[in-house]
Design a protein around this motif. Sequence first.
Motif, PDB file in Angstrom:
ATOM      1  N   THR A  12       0.841  -1.192   0.000  1.00 40.47           N
ATOM      2  CA  THR A  12       0.000   0.000   0.000  1.00 40.47           C
ATOM      3  C   THR A  12       0.877   1.243   0.000  1.00 40.47           C
ATOM      4  O   THR A  12       2.050   1.201   0.381  1.00 40.47           O
ATOM      5  CB  THR A  12      -0.917   0.062   1.245  1.00 40.47           C
ATOM      6  OG1 THR A  12      -0.097   0.109   2.416  1.00 40.47           O
ATOM      7  CG2 THR A  12      -1.852  -1.128   1.307  1.00 40.47           C
ATOM      8  N   THR A  67      -5.401   8.672   1.584  1.00 40.51           N
ATOM      9  CA  THR A  67      -5.927   7.321   1.804  1.00 40.51           C
ATOM     10  C   THR A  67      -4.830   6.299   1.557  1.00 40.51           C
ATOM     11  O   THR A  67      -4.188   6.313   0.499  1.00 40.51           O
ATOM     12  CB  THR A  67      -7.092   7.030   0.823  1.00 40.51           C
ATOM     13  OG1 THR A  67      -8.052   8.081   0.934  1.00 40.51           O
ATOM     14  CG2 THR A  67      -7.748   5.710   1.144  1.00 40.51           C
ATOM     15  N   THR A  69      -3.780   3.078   0.224  1.00 37.55           N
ATOM     16  CA  THR A  69      -4.453   2.386  -0.884  1.00 37.55           C
ATOM     17  C   THR A  69      -3.590   1.239  -1.396  1.00 37.55           C
ATOM     18  O   THR A  69      -2.368   1.403  -1.546  1.00 37.55           O
ATOM     19  CB  THR A  69      -4.691   3.388  -2.039  1.00 37.55           C
ATOM     20  OG1 THR A  69      -5.380   4.529  -1.534  1.00 37.55           O
ATOM     21  CG2 THR A  69      -5.492   2.767  -3.156  1.00 37.55           C
ATOM     22  N   ASP A  73      -4.540  -1.362  -6.791  1.00 38.70           N
ATOM     23  CA  ASP A  73      -5.616  -0.439  -7.167  1.00 38.70           C
ATOM     24  C   ASP A  73      -5.048   0.845  -7.784  1.00 38.70           C
ATOM     25  O   ASP A  73      -5.588   1.387  -8.755  1.00 38.70           O
ATOM     26  CB  ASP A  73      -6.461  -0.069  -5.937  1.00 38.70           C
ATOM     27  CG  ASP A  73      -7.264  -1.248  -5.402  1.00 38.70           C
ATOM     28  OD1 ASP A  73      -7.257  -2.315  -6.047  1.00 38.70           O
ATOM     29  OD2 ASP A  73      -7.887  -1.095  -4.333  1.00 38.70           O
ATOM     30  N   ILE A  74      -3.963   1.346  -7.194  1.00 38.29           N
ATOM     31  CA  ILE A  74      -3.345   2.573  -7.728  1.00 38.29           C
ATOM     32  C   ILE A  74      -2.887   2.335  -9.171  1.00 38.29           C
ATOM     33  O   ILE A  74      -3.178   3.138 -10.072  1.00 38.29           O
ATOM     34  CB  ILE A  74      -2.133   2.989  -6.868  1.00 38.29           C
ATOM     35  CG1 ILE A  74      -2.531   3.270  -5.424  1.00 38.29           C
ATOM     36  CG2 ILE A  74      -1.466   4.229  -7.482  1.00 38.29           C
ATOM     37  CD1 ILE A  74      -1.334   3.434  -4.482  1.00 38.29           C
TER      38      ILE A  74
END
Length: 242
Positions: A12, A67, A69, A73-74
């Motif tokens: 993340t 956030t 993340t 997803d990024i």
Amino acid sequence: MTTTPPTPTDTTLVVAETFGPTVQGEGPSLGRRASFVRLGGCNLACTWCDTPYTWDGDRYDLRAELTRTPVTDIAARALQGAPGVVVITGGEPLLHQHQPGWATLLDLLTAGGADIEVETNGTIGPTPTTTAAVARFNVSPKLPHAGDPERARIRPSQLAALNATGRAAFKFVCRTPTDIDQVATYTTAWGVPPARVWVMPEGTTPAALNAHLAAIADPAITAGFNLTTRLHVHAWGDERAR
Ligand code: SF4
């Protein structure tokens, strides 16, 4: 050999926003179709910063703005629409390069076929992992008008490390001909040739950009520098995530 399973933070990063495709609005890649990953946090506090929501807890609720993340997803968001370039910016993105999620993000973007650019204020040198993956460092050291103490905004050893990659373009936000003189003084001292310097007008409106561009264009060209504007401001003003 045993391996340690990754912890949640291995995959993340703390992100303010990921957006695109749009265009790279500044510097050597001006006009190229690009997406942006804007990471949280900065080690400077420039008076005219146009992304204070990434770092200024006095003016913004950073718990709402930032956030943590998953990098999968990024990367998936950044690669939507197949941009040619993914720009990792901030804040100061190189603050994140010792987090395991950083290397994973670089790997995913590279596998997705993007040219990776990193926009940095030049106070933090790149790790070997960063240097290996990044196509261009857009290094933007700050001039006195940014308001940061010189010892904080100018870190010669870190600038030398970025310069040594051979993939650094040096970009300076300028308002006046005096700023161009300061850029010449700095870049001469750092051994940066004029052909690798871009000067850019300060402003978050087309009117401000035009006024500053008119003031700096002739002295910049005389000094041997390149010029850039901020194309996204001309297209969309100060709209966020454009
Ligand atoms: S270095 Fe960049 S992000 Fe950080 S305060 Fe200055 S302008 Fe803003």
